[in-house]
Design a protein around this motif. Sequence first.
Motif, PDB file in Angstrom:
ATOM      1  N   PHE A  48       0.812  -1.208   0.000  1.00 45.55           N
ATOM      2  CA  PHE A  48       0.000   0.000   0.000  1.00 45.55           C
ATOM      3  C   PHE A  48       0.848   1.260   0.000  1.00 45.55           C
ATOM      4  O   PHE A  48       0.432   2.285  -0.501  1.00 45.55           O
ATOM      5  N   THR A  49       2.018   1.166   0.606  1.00 42.94           N
ATOM      6  CA  THR A  49       2.857   2.359   0.621  1.00 42.94           C
ATOM      7  C   THR A  49       3.651   2.486  -0.673  1.00 42.94           C
ATOM      8  O   THR A  49       4.204   3.536  -0.963  1.00 42.94           O
ATOM      9  N   ASN A  50       3.718   1.422  -1.439  1.00 44.25           N
ATOM     10  CA  ASN A  50       4.440   1.482  -2.713  1.00 44.25           C
ATOM     11  C   ASN A  50       3.563   0.954  -3.849  1.00 44.25           C
ATOM     12  O   ASN A  50       3.892  -0.013  -4.507  1.00 44.25           O
ATOM     13  N   PRO A  51       2.443   1.589  -4.100  1.00 46.04           N
ATOM     14  CA  PRO A  51       1.506   1.026  -5.079  1.00 46.04           C
ATOM     15  C   PRO A  51       2.087   0.989  -6.483  1.00 46.04           C
ATOM     16  O   PRO A  51       1.671   0.183  -7.307  1.00 46.04           O
ATOM     17  N   ALA A  52       3.039   1.846  -6.734  1.00 48.60           N
ATOM     18  CA  ALA A  52       3.569   1.924  -8.095  1.00 48.60           C
ATOM     19  C   ALA A  52       4.480   0.739  -8.417  1.00 48.60           C
ATOM     20  O   ALA A  52       4.628   0.352  -9.576  1.00 48.60           O
ATOM     21  N   THR A  53       5.053   0.179  -7.373  1.00 51.94           N
ATOM     22  CA  THR A  53       6.007  -0.896  -7.618  1.00 51.94           C
ATOM     23  C   THR A  53       5.296  -2.142  -8.130  1.00 51.94           C
ATOM     24  O   THR A  53       4.201  -2.446  -7.714  1.00 51.94           O
ATOM     25  N   ALA A  54       5.928  -2.845  -9.006  1.00 50.49           N
ATOM     26  CA  ALA A  54       5.343  -4.095  -9.486  1.00 50.49           C
ATOM     27  C   ALA A  54       5.251  -5.076  -8.329  1.00 50.49           C
ATOM     28  O   ALA A  54       6.105  -5.106  -7.448  1.00 50.49           O
ATOM     29  N   ALA A  55       4.202  -5.863  -8.371  1.00 51.62           N
ATOM     30  CA  ALA A  55       3.986  -6.806  -7.279  1.00 51.62           C
ATOM     31  C   ALA A  55       5.073  -7.874  -7.256  1.00 51.62           C
ATOM     32  O   ALA A  55       5.435  -8.427  -8.276  1.00 51.62           O
ATOM     33  N   ILE A  56       5.581  -8.109  -6.067  1.00 48.43           N
ATOM     34  CA  ILE A  56       6.580  -9.157  -5.878  1.00 48.43           C
ATOM     35  C   ILE A  56       5.999 -10.153  -4.891  1.00 48.43           C
ATOM     36  O   ILE A  56       5.422  -9.751  -3.871  1.00 48.43           O
ATOM     37  N   TYR A  57       6.111 -11.428  -5.192  1.00 48.39           N
ATOM     38  CA  TYR A  57       5.663 -12.450  -4.248  1.00 48.39           C
ATOM     39  C   TYR A  57       6.867 -13.195  -3.719  1.00 48.39           C
ATOM     40  O   TYR A  57       7.809 -13.474  -4.444  1.00 48.39           O
ATOM     41  N   GLN A  58       6.836 -13.476  -2.462  1.00 47.83           N
ATOM     42  CA  GLN A  58       7.970 -14.105  -1.818  1.00 47.83           C
ATOM     43  C   GLN A  58       7.413 -15.003  -0.715  1.00 47.83           C
ATOM     44  O   GLN A  58       6.397 -14.684  -0.114  1.00 47.83           O
ATOM     45  N   GLY A  59       8.102 -16.105  -0.447  1.00 46.75           N
ATOM     46  CA  GLY A  59       7.629 -16.998   0.603  1.00 46.75           C
ATOM     47  C   GLY A  59       8.512 -16.899   1.834  1.00 46.75           C
ATOM     48  O   GLY A  59       9.681 -16.533   1.752  1.00 46.75           O
ATOM     49  N   ALA A  60       7.926 -17.192   2.987  1.00 45.29           N
ATOM     50  CA  ALA A  60       8.696 -17.277   4.231  1.00 45.29           C
ATOM     51  C   ALA A  60       9.009 -18.746   4.503  1.00 45.29           C
ATOM     52  O   ALA A  60       8.215 -19.632   4.186  1.00 45.29           O
ATOM     53  N   GLU A  61      10.159 -18.956   5.116  1.00 43.88           N
ATOM     54  CA  GLU A  61      10.595 -20.330   5.342  1.00 43.88           C
ATOM     55  C   GLU A  61       9.885 -20.952   6.533  1.00 43.88           C
ATOM     56  O   GLU A  61       9.686 -20.297   7.550  1.00 43.88           O
ATOM     57  N   ASN A  62       9.556 -22.216   6.418  1.00 47.04           N
ATOM     58  CA  ASN A  62       9.092 -22.952   7.585  1.00 47.04           C
ATOM     59  C   ASN A  62      10.279 -23.246   8.479  1.00 47.04           C
ATOM     60  O   ASN A  62      11.358 -23.563   7.998  1.00 47.04           O
ATOM     61  N   GLY A  63      10.057 -23.144   9.759  1.00 44.90           N
ATOM     62  CA  GLY A  63      11.145 -23.420  10.691  1.00 44.90           C
ATOM     63  C   GLY A  63      11.212 -22.367  11.764  1.00 44.90           C
ATOM     64  O   GLY A  63      10.253 -21.623  11.985  1.00 44.90           O
ATOM     65  N   SER A  64      12.335 -22.310  12.439  1.00 42.31           N
ATOM     66  CA  SER A  64      12.446 -21.449  13.616  1.00 42.31           C
ATOM     67  C   SER A  64      12.481 -19.983  13.212  1.00 42.31           C
ATOM     68  O   SER A  64      12.625 -19.647  12.033  1.00 42.31           O
ATOM     69  N   GLU A  65      12.364 -19.125  14.223  1.00 40.24           N
ATOM     70  CA  GLU A  65      12.358 -17.686  13.964  1.00 40.24           C
ATOM     71  C   GLU A  65      13.672 -17.208  13.377  1.00 40.24           C
ATOM     72  O   GLU A  65      13.742 -16.121  12.800  1.00 40.24           O
ATOM     73  N   ALA A  66      14.711 -18.009  13.543  1.00 41.62           N
ATOM     74  CA  ALA A  66      16.011 -17.591  13.021  1.00 41.62           C
ATOM     75  C   ALA A  66      16.060 -17.689  11.506  1.00 41.62           C
ATOM     76  O   ALA A  66      16.954 -17.126  10.868  1.00 41.62           O
ATOM     77  N   CYS A  67      15.108 -18.408  10.900  1.00 42.45           N
ATOM     78  CA  CYS A  67      15.128 -18.601   9.450  1.00 42.45           C
ATOM     79  C   CYS A  67      14.516 -17.398   8.742  1.00 42.45           C
ATOM     80  O   CYS A  67      13.967 -16.515   9.383  1.00 42.45           O
ATOM     81  N   ASN A  68      14.587 -17.398   7.417  1.00 43.28           N
ATOM     82  CA  ASN A  68      14.058 -16.272   6.653  1.00 43.28           C
ATOM     83  C   ASN A  68      12.546 -16.178   6.807  1.00 43.28           C
ATOM     84  O   ASN A  68      11.816 -17.092   6.446  1.00 43.28           O
ATOM     85  N   LYS A  69      12.107 -15.084   7.369  1.00 46.02           N
ATOM     86  CA  LYS A  69      10.681 -14.943   7.651  1.00 46.02           C
ATOM     87  C   LYS A  69      10.046 -13.812   6.844  1.00 46.02           C
ATOM     88  O   LYS A  69       8.909 -13.435   7.120  1.00 46.02           O
ATOM     89  N   ASP A  70      10.794 -13.256   5.900  1.00 45.58           N
ATOM     90  CA  ASP A  70      10.218 -12.177   5.093  1.00 45.58           C
ATOM     91  C   ASP A  70       9.417 -12.783   3.961  1.00 45.58           C
ATOM     92  O   ASP A  70       9.994 -13.308   3.010  1.00 45.58           O
ATOM     93  N   GLY A  71       8.120 -12.726   4.066  1.00 45.20           N
ATOM     94  CA  GLY A  71       7.342 -13.324   2.994  1.00 45.20           C
ATOM     95  C   GLY A  71       6.016 -12.632   2.788  1.00 45.20           C
ATOM     96  O   GLY A  71       5.563 -11.838   3.619  1.00 45.20           O
ATOM     97  N   SER A  72       5.376 -12.972   1.687  1.00 45.61           N
ATOM     98  CA  SER A  72       4.049 -12.440   1.393  1.00 45.61           C
ATOM     99  C   SER A  72       3.058 -12.919   2.442  1.00 45.61           C
ATOM    100  O   SER A  72       2.995 -14.103   2.744  1.00 45.61           O
ATOM    101  N   ARG A  73       2.283 -12.004   2.951  1.00 44.34           N
ATOM    102  CA  ARG A  73       1.242 -12.381   3.897  1.00 44.34           C
ATOM    103  C   ARG A  73       0.063 -12.983   3.122  1.00 44.34           C
ATOM    104  O   ARG A  73      -0.003 -12.898   1.896  1.00 44.34           O
ATOM    105  N   LEU A  74      -0.855 -13.564   3.861  1.00 50.25           N
ATOM    106  CA  LEU A  74      -1.969 -14.243   3.197  1.00 50.25           C
ATOM    107  C   LEU A  74      -2.847 -13.234   2.458  1.00 50.25           C
ATOM    108  O   LEU A  74      -2.799 -12.030   2.711  1.00 50.25           O
TER     109      LEU A  74
END
Lengths: 497, 1086
Positions: A295-321
């Motif tokens: 919402f803060t960057n509506p102009a940017t093309a949509a990017i989808y990314q997944g968060a890793e399953n596992g502990s909090e130490a893993c990559n958690k940056d992902g597309s929300r539902l």
Amino acid sequence: MKKSLFLGALIAMASLSFQSCEKLSTINENPNEPSNVDAGVLFTEGVRSSVNTSVNQSYLLGNVASQVAAKTLRAEVGEYSWNAFPNTWNQNYLSLGNLMEAERVAKEAGNNKMEGAAKVMKSWVFATLTLAYGDIPYSDAITGSTNGNWFPSYDSQEEIITGTNGILNELALAVQLLNNSGSVDGDILFNGDASKWVKLANAMQLRLLMYISEKQDVSSQFAAIVANEDLMSSNADNAALTYTGSFPNEYPLVPLKQGDFDAVAISTNALHQLDTTDDPRMYVFARPYNAGDIFTNPATAAIYQGAENGSEACNKDGSRLGYAYYNYPGHMQAGTMAEGIIMTYAEQQFLLAEAAHNGWISDDAGSLHSSAVEASMDYYGADWSMTGWNDFSDFITNSGEGYDGSITSIRRQKWLAMFFTGLDNYFELRRWYSQENGAWANLPFVSAPCSNTNGDALPMRFLYPGNEASLNPDNYQAAVDAYGGNSQNAKMWVVDL
Amino acid sequence: MRERQNRLSHFIAFLLFSFGLSFSAVAQNEIKGTVSDENGDPIIGASVTVLNGSDGTITDPMGQYSINLYDGNTKLIFSYFGFESQTLDAAGKAVLNVTLQASEIKLDEVVVTALGVSREERALGYAVQGLKSKDIASVPAPNAVDNLSGKLAGVYVTGGSSGPTASSNVTIRGQTSLNGNSQALFIVNGVPITNGLFSPGDGLNGSSTIDFGNGAQIINSYDIENISVLKGPAAAALYGSRAANGVIYVTTKTGKDAKGWGVSVNSNTVFETPLKLPKFQDQFGNGGYGKYSYNAGTAYTGDYYDAFGENWGPRTNGQLIKQWDSNGEAVPFEAAPDNMRNFFQTGVSTNNNVSISHADENGDFRFSATQLNRRGIVPNTDLNRSTLQTSVGKKLFNNRLEFRANAMYVGSGSNNVPNAGYDESSSVMYSFLWLPRNTAIDDLRNYWKPGMENVQQAYVEELWGNNPWMIVNENTNSFNANRLLGDINATYHINDRMNLRVRTGQDMKNDIRQYRRATSTKKVLFGSFREDRLSFMENNTEALLSWSNAAPKEQKDLRIDAKVGGNLMLQQSSSLIANNPQLLQPGVFTLTNNRSSVQTEGRSAQKAIRSLFGTASFAYKSMYYLDLSARNDWSSTLPVENNSYFYPAASASVIVSEMADLGKISFLKVRAALAQVGSDTDPYLLNNTYSPSAMFGGYPAFGVNLFATNPNLRPERTTSSELGIDARFAKGRFGVDFALYDMTTQDQIIYLPVASSTGRTSRLANGGAIRNTGMELQLFGDIVKSKAFTWNSRVNIGANRAVVTELPDGVSGGYPIVSSMFPNDGGTAGLEYVAVEGELLGLLKGLTFERDADGNIIHENGYPVVSEEKSTIGSYQPKARVGWMNSFSAGNWQANILFDGQIGGLIYSRSHTLHNTAGNLVNDDDPYLDMNAIDGRMIYDVSYDASGNPVYNLADAGGVVGAGVMYDSNGNLVENTVSVPLRDYYYKYYGNVWRRDNIEPSTFDASYLKLRQVSIAYNFPKEQLKNTMLKGLSVSFIGRNLLLFTKVPTIDPETYSIRNGLFIQGYESTSMPSLRSFGFSVNANL
């Protein structure tokens, strides 16, 4: 004069006290709540609460344990340090209180159809409970107020599913009742359409037979239902609760605060699958991830990314539902897009495809699989214009996602289609994992979670909750002893291969 | 013997004198003289009044008096308690000395006992302790219950801190119920009043229980004549069911003692500030693992940590960092010390009272008006309370009929009552758990995003918390309540040995509450509005016939007083709750402005108890006393076959000092009592019903009740025994009163939690027993007693142990009274509050550290290991509560100093756990964790690259090594040497990371000592008032809760929580800071 005054007062006092004794019990009659109600109003409450519970547990547990989604915070499910998840236990049993009371009242009133529908719902909730925990209170459950039994004993899972009064027989009995007299009242699921309840009862039997197929030869039973009974024939037969969109009958995730909702993202595994096959359900399951907020960057093309399953130490940056599931403040409304799924036509078709694959039925596994995937695509309103595919047939023919003779091709698509289907997606993953003797490599669409605490082993069950230990201690202890301890790795009957 | 009596009378007289009960008059004809007893010893405090006049005085410590006569009046009445009054003519005399003859009525303190009967304390076989209006009104607490703190042995008051209406928990001789409040019963002028919390329904629209105040707090301190505390069931048996927990009997003032016209004006103003705040650190700001840079306020991972909600971020050393309100510019990152303290304002409380009283031979009246205005320390919180109190007494038919009516109207209201729960929607304390240490509180004042007023709040992040200024200004909880307490009673003296009293009393309350939640409130995104209309009424109508074998002044060796009576009690309550869960138009808080339908819930309930009772008192030669009483109740709440229950009581006392000369012991009484009280329950708990819930579309819905009713309930029983001794020494200058008691409450009617596999959460049952044993000790004396200076001191010590002696069948292994103390945690965090057979009631149960044989914490990978199974770690119950009152007087100066405190007992502080895991505290005052939260942090320096993305340079990797042991590769325990990040150490120290479920590190010894009350008063001498209208004037400095001494970090250990409408002791969660108050008070008599 003064004497008569006091005589009068005395008489007044005395008469006040004499009017008393018989009226005391009248005073204690509850003016607020009825002592008798129709089965339908109990059924409404029971369906709403059990479906709400199912949605909540699919969001936090089912989707995450099956790896279609990943917790980004408080990641104990993903990192395999499981506990009792007591809401699953408590809320389901409390729903059973209403569903079984509806069943009882309907039976007393001689309303067969109502009794049958209540049996279907009851069986669904009990199935969830036993598949999550293993041996549970079944025949003794919910009898406290009627029998005075406040310490229900536990039944074996085998007995619960296959016994004389077990779930499978109850569902078969429900079909008979639903074909009999009466009406399904208070039916927020099918609006009183008994034929849809019949189809659900049959589809649920297929689901359960498939779950236990490693323990028993269910082929003839399965085939008989397919041959003789009414099954779902399209998405119109889906058992999915349509919410009204207004409080408190909103999709249960809508009232969450953003931080809590955002604690679950689409998983790396699911996103990989959706992305590489250019699957249009990606745009429903997830929302774009652009450094935090589209919402803060509506102009940017949509990017989808997944968060890793596992502990909090893993990559958690992902597309929300996706937008269907939540109201982002100031943006758009989830409305009634998301439903509370009990069982879909797509799932039934996957069950048939697997049965055909196994040779239980003679139908063509490929076309059943294709109809299952298409039903899921249709259910989620697949917008093919957002993809490189012309239409569904282009997708199923050319994406490599059609049935290729392997069980993996069925599992993989079923796994995606079971998004937000209670805990069943986890139960299915667990079945496959057990069939493959714990070889993650044989389930290529999922993987052992990043830095998990269970030696890469998928937990086999939820722990029994602490309240059982303190409030039903003897029966709890017996059940725990049967598993050699209240362990997440203990094998319940269906997976004790 | 006579001498002993006289000296005791002198002692009391002196006390009276030092309390300054004096009257003065201005005129010409002055009479002087000395009043003495038969031995020639001066009588101090003897009353000298003018017959048919309104003037009077009392004798000074030398027994001397002076009085002016005018209007032709010449006759003076000399009287003193324990002596025969004399009326003498002073005509033509300048000096009139008088010798008073001791009367045969024995001198003793008079206290109010059950049924409102005043009796000599010496005659009682059980413990009753009284407070006079001076004890209460010298430092009048806005919550009347707080006036009792520390002043009475065995009376345990835990003050609340949740704003101007804060409830106070008061129990006498411990907790008697397995689950349920054990609040003492309040009786005002003979009429029971409710002290209920009236907090129906937790949790609507994201709220935890909001404390609108306990019912008894409305009693106005200035209207209290005296308070009598009837401590055990023996004292209270005649009040029936609810008196099992003891009775606090309040008598309000009347005009009876007025000499003609009297006007008094009282005023006080006090200022309130937080007594204790957490010790915050100011060296590090918002963020995680040393990193922070604002982007969109939604990230708790990666490069921003701008919704991390914790203060484990960069150093607040002025480095340039993008912040939430800097529009993408990097600006200096600096600490905002005291940002929490600066949020609070100075609370101001003013209390003004005027009363007029008048008495003549036909009757009396008193009218009093009081206005209390409070402004809380939380901005936009207040309480306004007006009290009108009146008492009218009338004597008719040659004094054969006495008639009195008392009425008290209390109108109270608040624009906003703060919420002190763990609740983001309306608790500022929740916000402060996650408030950046680098955000100045004033920078948050504009709580709407520009151009989005009423629609979207502005806050430091977007995911979790609410702007505290929005909470206090928009998310308000207001109420408007009317309360009427009244009673009418008439006593008819049939002859001089027999009278009949008829009384009816009513307590009525109406309360309208409104809850607003603004649009964009986290968890209540659309905002909401709810209105509750609550009403409550209780009526008690009683008749009491009294008979005595002797007229009041008639001499008899054996004196018998007997009473029989009956009482009808009726309670009615109703509630109507209308909830608009989602606003349509932001900022419009009405029921009609809804986007979903309004939900309504209406309930009403009634309950009746009918009783017959009788009592007989025997007194033999003023040496032996015996009381017998019996009562039978019929309650509407119990099954017809069980609804009648009988309970007896007996008590006896012997005045040993009347039987033999005990030398230095001038008075000695031994007493004993046995009693039983039966008790009923709430209405409608016998038969199964179904609860309505919200419709789904057009489908109505009903559910089975979560608790199972029980058609076979029986009354519960409390049985008690008590032994006591009361002794005075050195001619009454010193005294000691000691009591031992043993009280068991069995067959309790309780909501027994059941396994949810039964389909219910609890069931009603009889079962279980709690035994309270304890002692009460009062020591008092005049430590210094001279003309120039007196120091009177009184120590109250109460020690009580409530032990669970029996649990209901099936849960003998222990069961949770409250199974999940943390709201909204789904039961996983798991601090439980449990009852275990044979153990103290109310054990804290949860996870603890794994320790080696020497008690060292075992570490794994550098982190403390927390147990997998829960265990109990002790009880909230203190070993003792102690109060120490001191009164000083010197000339016209008087001072009172009260300390009180508690020894032992445990308290779990959720705030401490949460603040510490959030990196908010310095943590150099933690009695367990010898590791501050400053050293060992991971530190990055923040800068930005050309595209404006943050670049972090590691300045210090940090790391800490926890004190304790670990297993080496051979499985031997060795000292822990593994260094881990400080933040992660803290999280694992307090439990399984976010669950923070290790209760051991935040459960503290709750011992504390408070300087509870100070007053320093100056009484203007009469000469200075000669030319004014004033008869008396005093000005005081007053203070409450001025100092706190405790080893508990972060919080004031005197606190409790409210869960499901129950007071839970020993558990603190996001409580408001307790208050220190100080100010001044003026009291004038016209």
